[in-house]
Design a protein around this motif. Sequence first.
Motif, mmCIF file in Angstrom:
data_model
loop_
_atom_site.group_PDB
_atom_site.id
_atom_site.type_symbol
_atom_site.label_atom_id
_atom_site.label_comp_id
_atom_site.label_asym_id
_atom_site.label_seq_id
_atom_site.Cartn_x
_atom_site.Cartn_y
_atom_site.Cartn_z
ATOM 1 N N VAL A 284 14.330 29.399 -5.775
ATOM 2 C CA VAL A 284 14.648 28.930 -4.429
ATOM 3 C C VAL A 284 15.514 30.031 -3.835
ATOM 4 N N VAL A 285 14.953 30.767 -2.888
ATOM 5 C CA VAL A 285 15.634 31.965 -2.385
ATOM 6 C C VAL A 285 15.999 31.793 -0.915
ATOM 7 N N ASP A 286 17.287 31.765 -0.639
ATOM 8 C CA ASP A 286 17.818 31.664 0.725
ATOM 9 C C ASP A 286 17.268 30.448 1.468
ATOM 10 N N ALA A 287 16.963 29.372 0.733
ATOM 11 C CA ALA A 287 16.354 28.208 1.366
ATOM 12 C C ALA A 287 17.009 26.887 0.971
ATOM 13 N N PHE A 288 17.773 26.860 -0.102
ATOM 14 C CA PHE A 288 18.316 25.594 -0.594
ATOM 15 C C PHE A 288 19.149 24.890 0.471
ATOM 16 N N HIS A 289 19.883 25.660 1.280
ATOM 17 C CA HIS A 289 20.720 25.054 2.319
ATOM 18 C C HIS A 289 19.906 24.370 3.413
ATOM 19 N N HIS A 290 18.598 24.623 3.487
ATOM 20 C CA HIS A 290 17.735 23.961 4.468
ATOM 21 C C HIS A 290 17.173 22.641 3.948
ATOM 22 N N MET A 291 17.404 22.340 2.690
ATOM 23 C CA MET A 291 16.802 21.159 2.064
ATOM 24 C C MET A 291 17.734 19.963 2.209
#
Length: 195
Positions: free
Chosen positions: A104-111
């Motif tokens: 999960v690359v630079d995307a976890f904060h969008h989940m």
Amino acid sequence: MHGVGDVRFFDRVARLYDLAMPPAERGALLDGLSRAERPVEHVLDVGGGSGRAGVTLTAPDRQVTVVDVSGEMLSRARGRGLDCVRGDARTLPVADGAVDAVTVVDAFHHMPDQRAVLANVARVLAPGGAVVIREFDPETLLGRVVERVEDAVGMGSLFTGPDDLARAIERTGLDARVLDRGFGYTVVGVKQDNN
């Protein structure tokens, strides 16, 4: 893999996304994958969008599948020759124990439901498999800037520091450790045989 408002944003900017984003940190990702206690032949790049990270992980003996909810971003990943599946990180369309690694690359904060995402990641990992998460630290100056910019454009981002993320991964039953720190940091979790 993004909240509903974030998906619309990523659908709109898909054509320009890779021009604005720096390349994925290949060294950090490979270091994380090396922590797996099994050969890494199939990687699920969750929230992988345009395939920016997925292309850095491809190898003759490794399959990389990008999973994302943004159709426009996935079309960019397909254009890079990557396998793609449209799906939500909270309910990954993958069988239990089916993959050797998840990134999960630079995307976890969008989940939006990060606890459900981590539980699902643990579910799809085979014993000895590893999850590698690259994120932005909200406690750094640049991390605070990214947080404020994403808030200003209406994203529902939920940033987490490296130690809190490692603890959240451990709550899913994986062994977790922080590999590096800074604006961009890496946390890895390994699924033991008894999970």
